[in-house]
Structure formats: C-alpha cells, structure tokens
Design an enzyme around this catalytic site. Structure first.
Site, PDB file in Angstrom:
ATOM      1  N   GLU A  77      23.215   1.677 -30.813  1.00 40.41           N
ATOM      2  CA  GLU A  77      22.592   2.029 -32.083  1.00 40.41           C
ATOM      3  C   GLU A  77      23.551   1.709 -33.236  1.00 40.41           C
ATOM      4  O   GLU A  77      24.764   1.865 -33.115  1.00 40.41           O
ATOM      5  CB  GLU A  77      22.269   3.523 -32.074  1.00 40.41           C
ATOM      6  CG  GLU A  77      21.540   4.019 -33.305  1.00 40.41           C
ATOM      7  CD  GLU A  77      21.285   5.513 -33.258  1.00 40.41           C
ATOM      8  OE1 GLU A  77      20.333   5.965 -33.900  1.00 40.41           O
ATOM      9  OE2 GLU A  77      22.049   6.228 -32.572  1.00 40.41           O
ATOM     10  N   LYS A 149      12.417   4.154 -33.896  1.00 48.76           N
ATOM     11  CA  LYS A 149      12.825   5.440 -33.320  1.00 48.76           C
ATOM     12  C   LYS A 149      11.852   6.556 -33.708  1.00 48.76           C
ATOM     13  O   LYS A 149      11.570   6.783 -34.886  1.00 48.76           O
ATOM     14  CB  LYS A 149      14.239   5.771 -33.798  1.00 48.76           C
ATOM     15  CG  LYS A 149      14.857   7.020 -33.186  1.00 48.76           C
ATOM     16  CD  LYS A 149      16.259   7.207 -33.737  1.00 48.76           C
ATOM     17  CE  LYS A 149      16.941   8.437 -33.162  1.00 48.76           C
ATOM     18  NZ  LYS A 149      18.283   8.637 -33.778  1.00 48.76           N
ATOM     19  N   CYS A 190      18.805   6.511 -28.807  1.00 48.53           N
ATOM     20  CA  CYS A 190      19.667   7.677 -28.952  1.00 48.53           C
ATOM     21  C   CYS A 190      18.973   9.029 -28.733  1.00 48.53           C
ATOM     22  O   CYS A 190      18.739   9.427 -27.596  1.00 48.53           O
ATOM     23  CB  CYS A 190      20.351   7.624 -30.318  1.00 48.53           C
ATOM     24  SG  CYS A 190      21.853   8.646 -30.424  1.00 48.53           S
TER      25      CYS A 190
END
Length: 315
Positions: A77, A149, A190
């Site tokens: 990321e 995300k 993440c």
C-alpha cells in the site's frame, strides 16, 4: 522453490510440495523448473514523500523479480508515495491515466512482468478526496483491474495515535477479482484484512485462488495481529495469500510494521523477508496442485451454509 532477495541479505528455503501449473506459460528453451512452476514475488519497501525515489526503488525490485522468473510482483500500500504530513497525498493524487501510473505501466511493459500496485492515490470525485486504489497492470503495460479500498482505517491505536482515513478518502463499493498468468487474484488493501466477509466473497463467489493484501500496517497493530490474520484468511479460504508490506520509519510521525509474507492454502508461510525493516523481495512458486488437494480433502465450499440458512436459524 521459495527464497528471498533483499538489499542486505539473501535467504533460500524449499517450498513444501511439487508444482503443477494451472496456467502454463512456458516456451521452448525454458528450464524444466520454469515449465513446472508459476513464480510470484512480494516486495517490501519504505516509501517516502518523494515520487521519483519511490519509483527508483520499485524499478530495482521489479528487475530483481523479473530476473528470478517471477510472473507477478506485488507492492505494498502507498508504494508510490507516503506524505510527511496530513494532506500531502491529496496534493499528488492523480487519475489512473495520469503520469504517475503511466510510469509504472511502462515499467511493467519494459520488464515483461505483471504488477500488483496496492494503495495508489487515485484522484477522487472532488478535490477534497482520493481513492485508495489497488491497480493490477499486465506485462504489456495495460491496467487489467482496479479495486478501491472498502474498509477505511478510522482507528485509535494503542499508544494514543489516531488515524482517520475517511477524512480524505472515499470508500469503494465493489469486490474485485481478476485473472492473471499466476491464477485468479482477489484484490484487497490493508485494513480490509480485519473483515473476513470480503475474503469469503472473493473465494466462494469470485473464485479467487490468490488473495492480495498490500499493506502499511502500523507497528503496534502489526506486531499484534499481522501474521495471525493473514494465516487465518489463507486457511479459511484455502487460497494463497500474498501480503506485501511497508516497513520502518517513513517520517517522524509514521512507522510501519513490515514482515512481507507469502502464505499457502494450508496456512504455511512459504515466503518471508527475514528482515522486517529491509527493502527487498521474497519469492515463492504457486502450487495449484496444493490448492486442489486442500480443497478436495476439506471441501468447505460444499459444507458452507447459504445466507438464507443463517437468516432462518434459531439464535
């Protein structure tokens, strides 16, 4: 084979099973090992607030991965930029067709390797927001897929540091998987790691074989939960998991846990960068016969209850 390359060390360990590729890409003249394996690489780095410096690091790691025979290299990321202060990422955010991503597309084409670029700062719907976007680029330099995300990191971590990703980031809405030469990839970023539902959807509805988890886990949460969560996602989905990590101190305010890992469908770590703070790559061969074996012997896809069952179940 599974082994690691880094700027400071080299480590070699054997993979646990012979490899039978599902998507062979061998051509005349390649070695027997190459013809019977599909190699992937996971990168670890310490990104800073310098686009050119980060690109130079990524370029070096791409060349190492390509030289080792990897068909795909996965970056963490925020691979291209981590700001020194809040708001810096908004200032450099660009559309996917902008010059930053074009550089990485050219890198993929010139190196003949697929790139998983986790956590690109994509310009949002207004000047106050961006998307935290996982971009997959093929070996011809074409963007094959993007995932924005979904789960944003609004957390008070132990020790008093607070994060509020939603202030400047728009949440995505779509679960995304994409075919590649090394199998079907499930895309996440993440903090998604803490929400098993997305991984269940990727495996059982989108038929993913490899789950990608590019991350910049904080030092405190990474030490406590990083490996155990990754192994859990691999075990419960019977997928490979490739977890590329940011590592070390990016600036005076931000530090990442590191510990880049590749995990097989039985939950065994088959690739690990030995130094959690170093810049480098770890490499492993994807074994499709292992995926098939684990799924056949423990057929959880058949044993799962549908959502309708749980809606009507007595609690």
């Amino acid at each position: 084979m599974s082994f690691c390359l880094s700027l400071t060390n080299s480590h070699i360990t054997p993979l646990i099973a012979p490899v039978r590729p599902k998507y062979p890409r061998a051509v005349a003249g390649e070695s027997t090992m190459a013809a019977n394996s599909l190699r992937v690489a996971a990168a670890q780095m310490t990104s800073i607030n310098d686009l050119a410096a980060n690109f130079a690091t990524c370029s070096r790691l791409v060349k190492e991965a390509a030289a080792s025979g990897a068909k795909l290299i996965c970056f963490p990321e925020s691979f291209s930029f981590i700001g020194a202060k809040d708001g810096d990422s908004l200032k450099i955010a660009e559309p996917l067709e902008g010059p930053i991503m074009k550089q990485y597309c050219s890198l993929a084409r010139e190196s003949g390797i697929w790139l998983s670029l986790g956590g690109f700062q994509e310009k949002g719907s207004d000047d106050e927001h961006l998307f935290n976007t996982h971009v997959v680029v093929d070996d011809a330099g074409n963007i094959r897929s993007t995932y924005r995300k979904i789960h944003l990191f609004d957390v008070d971590t132990p020790g008093g540091r607070s994060y509020k990703e939603s202030i400047f980031t728009e949440a995505g809405k779509n679960v995304v998987a994409v075919d590649s030469p090394v199998g079907r990839l499930g895309l996440t970023v993440c903090y998604d790691l803490r929400f098993p539902e997305i991984y269940q959807l990727l495996r059982f509805q989108h038929e993913a074989q490899i789950l990608l988890v590019p991350s910049a886990f904080t030092k405190v949460t990474g030490q406590a939960h990083w490996e155990v969560l990754l192994r859990a996602r691999a075990i419960e989905t019977q997928c490979y998991v490739i977890a590329s990590a940011q590592a070390g101190k990016h600036n005076d305010k931000r530090e990442s846990h590191g510990e880049t890992l590749i995990i097989d469908p039985w939950g065994t770590v088959v690739g690990r960068l030995p130094d959690t703070l170093s810049t480098g790559i770890t490499i492993a061969d994807i074994d499709f016969s292992l995926i098939d074996s684990v799924r056949a012997k423990m057929p959880i896809a058949k044993h799962r209850k549908p959502v309708e069952f749980w809606k009507s179940a007595s609690l």
